[in-house]
Design an enzyme around this catalytic site. Structure first.
Site, PDB file in Angstrom:
ATOM      1  N   GLU A  96       0.731  -1.221   0.001  1.00 51.89           N
ATOM      2  CA  GLU A  96       0.003  -0.140  -0.078  1.00 51.89           C
ATOM      3  C   GLU A  96       1.032   1.242   0.150  1.00 51.89           C
ATOM      4  O   GLU A  96       2.002   1.367   0.708  1.00 51.89           O
ATOM      5  CB  GLU A  96      -0.774   0.079   1.083  1.00 51.89           C
ATOM      6  N   GLY A 144     -16.541   4.692  -2.649  1.00 52.27           N
ATOM      7  CA  GLY A 144     -15.892   5.178  -1.435  1.00 52.27           C
ATOM      8  C   GLY A 144     -15.479   4.062  -0.531  1.00 52.27           C
ATOM      9  O   GLY A 144     -15.256   4.192   0.798  1.00 52.27           O
ATOM     10  N   ASP A 204      -4.071   0.573  -9.478  1.00 48.65           N
ATOM     11  CA  ASP A 204      -5.532   0.330  -9.560  1.00 48.65           C
ATOM     12  C   ASP A 204      -5.999   0.004 -11.085  1.00 48.65           C
ATOM     13  O   ASP A 204      -6.762  -0.904 -11.426  1.00 48.65           O
ATOM     14  CB  ASP A 204      -6.446   1.439  -8.945  1.00 48.65           C
ATOM     15  N   THR A 210       2.804   2.041  -1.954  1.00 52.60           N
ATOM     16  CA  THR A 210       4.380   1.599  -2.601  1.00 52.60           C
ATOM     17  C   THR A 210       4.238   1.919  -4.202  1.00 52.60           C
ATOM     18  O   THR A 210       5.292   2.078  -4.764  1.00 52.60           O
ATOM     19  CB  THR A 210       4.437   0.200  -2.313  1.00 52.60           C
ATOM     20  N   ASP A 211       3.090   2.037  -4.794  1.00 55.26           N
ATOM     21  CA  ASP A 211       3.008   2.136  -6.270  1.00 55.26           C
ATOM     22  C   ASP A 211       3.715   3.429  -6.835  1.00 55.26           C
ATOM     23  O   ASP A 211       4.671   3.483  -7.652  1.00 55.26           O
ATOM     24  CB  ASP A 211       1.616   1.875  -6.677  1.00 55.26           C
ATOM     25  N   GLY A 241     -12.752   2.079  -1.131  1.00 50.25           N
ATOM     26  CA  GLY A 241     -11.301   1.666  -1.355  1.00 50.25           C
ATOM     27  C   GLY A 241     -11.025   0.466  -2.493  1.00 50.25           C
ATOM     28  O   GLY A 241     -10.130  -0.032  -2.231  1.00 50.25           O
ATOM     29  N   LEU A 242     -12.147   0.291  -3.363  1.00 49.03           N
ATOM     30  CA  LEU A 242     -12.082  -0.845  -4.177  1.00 49.03           C
ATOM     31  C   LEU A 242     -11.914  -0.522  -5.663  1.00 49.03           C
ATOM     32  O   LEU A 242     -12.345  -1.139  -6.606  1.00 49.03           O
ATOM     33  CB  LEU A 242     -13.418  -1.939  -3.858  1.00 49.03           C
TER      34      LEU A 242
END
Length: 382
Positions: free
Chosen positions: A30, A121, A171, A32-33, A123-124
């Site tokens: 998380e 909303g 994402d 990290t991208d 986080g997906l």
């Protein structure tokens, strides 16, 4: 009403095709991208679906079955970054990004009707699903010949430069490139991907997503502040990105940082890159259950070092682990959204009940709990 029927009702003709792109949940890795590190998302069964046809007059018409309001009508040659704050900015930004990248064919316009089952909303990555499904549909219709990773990059540019959210590329890559039954190991430096088998059912396991029902908005500056802090850490350490600080070098690197906030951010990013590598090694060895403690360790880092958790997410993790889960952590951008919980299939009901009761006792809105089944990435469906 399906998207095809909705399209016909709106625009008076059948669409040329229907496409779908999934939301994602991130197993580990998380923030990290954008540090050019490692992430490990998997696609969800929940998708954004788009019925689309080409136009010839430079008009872009957009409609969502999920949001009250009329058809949004724009001109492709008048699309300007950072001027639209509605949901329509996401698909419109993709058209803008494609045109900016030299794909002039999209300037002739399109009619698009969208519907989504990806929770917003939570986080997906509901926004990435909208972007990728739009990009794939236009890629197919206008025969642009772009690959999944290329579509992901263009979708990321739409969100970064047109919408104004400084997200990394995870994402969109997950939505565009995931494979059913696998988690996706993405190296955010060179965008190389590896599909890692992640068949939980065969191991008697399930990965639950717990949507805390706490809404978050990454545009509120908290995400950007942490990104800036990571960049400052890299600058002070003399590297281009925190990816260049190895886990073995972490203690020494932290001693060189004077700002306590920057030090925390650096510690999280370098250790989370290491956790991705740990999870991959365990999955390659067939020891799926052993990733549980790594997930929980990741949550502690997100809570204490990055400080992006919230009481509801902390309650999910502590309750899940106390009631028999193998491990749990919040996932996504933070400040609400969802957590993932690794459980034995036989313990799903027990853990779900414990989390639901804990939320009720705390006076929180009841969470939504569902299994994260590793699913296919973006594809044409009709």
């Amino acid at each position: 009403m399906g998207v095809r029927e909705g399209f016909e009702e709106l625009y008076g003709a059948a669409p040329e095709g229907v496409w779908a792109a999934p939301g994602r949940v991130n197993l580990i890795g998380e923030y990290t991208d954008f540090n050019e590190g490692f992430v490990m998302p998997l696609a969800l069964p929940h998708t954004a679906v788009a019925a689309v046809s080409r136009r010839e007059d430079g008009v872009l018409r957009l409609h969502s079955a999920d949001i009250e309001g009329p058809v949004v009508e724009l001109r492709v040659d008048e699309l300007v970054p950072l001027t639209n704050t509605s949901w329509a900015a996401y698909p419109a930004g993709v058209v803008w990004a494609l045109r900016e990248a030299g794909h002039a064919a999209v300037a002739s316009g399109a009619d698009i009707h969208l519907a989504s089952t990806v929770p917003t909303g939570a986080g997906l990555s509901s926004s990435a699903a909208l972007e990728v499904v739009t990009a794939l549909a236009l890629n197919d219709l206008y025969e642009l010949g772009l690959t999944g990773p290329q579509l992901a990059r263009l979708s990321q540019r739409a969100e970064n430069d047109f919408v104004g959210v400084p997200c990394g590329v995870m994402d969109q890559t997950a939505s565009a490139c995931c494979v059913e039954g696998h988690a996706l190991h993405l190296d955010c430096r060179d965008l190389s991907i590896r599909q890692v088998p992640f068949d939980l059912a065969s191991q008697g396991l399930e990965l639950l997503v717990v949507d805390s029902r706490v809404k978050h908005a990454l545009g509120d500056g908290a995400y950007a502040e942490r990104r800036a802090g990571c960049e400052e850490g890299a600058r002070q350490l003399g590297v281009t990105h925190l990816r260049d600080v190895s886990y073995e070098e972490l203690d020494g690197a932290l001693e060189r940082l004077t700002d306590e906030r920057v030090r925390r951010y650096v510690r999280h990013v370098v250790s989370d890159d290491h956790r991705v590598e740990q999870v991959i090694a365990l999955l390659d060895a067939g020891d799926v259950r052993a990733i549980g403690p790594v997930l929980t360790d990741g949550h502690r880092s997100l809570r204490d070092d990055l400080r992006i958790s919230c009481p509801e997410l902390d309650l999910v993790v502590s309750t899940a682990n106390a009631s028999g889960a193998l491990g749990a952590r919040m996932t996504g951008g933070g400040f609400g959204g969802s957590a993932v919980v690794l459980v034995e299939s036989t313990d799903v009901d027990t853990v779900t009940k414990a989390i639901t009761e804990a939320f009720a006792a705390a006076g929180y809105t009841a969470p939504r709990v569902f299994p994260a089944v590793p699913s296919a990435g973006a594809r044409r469906v009709a």
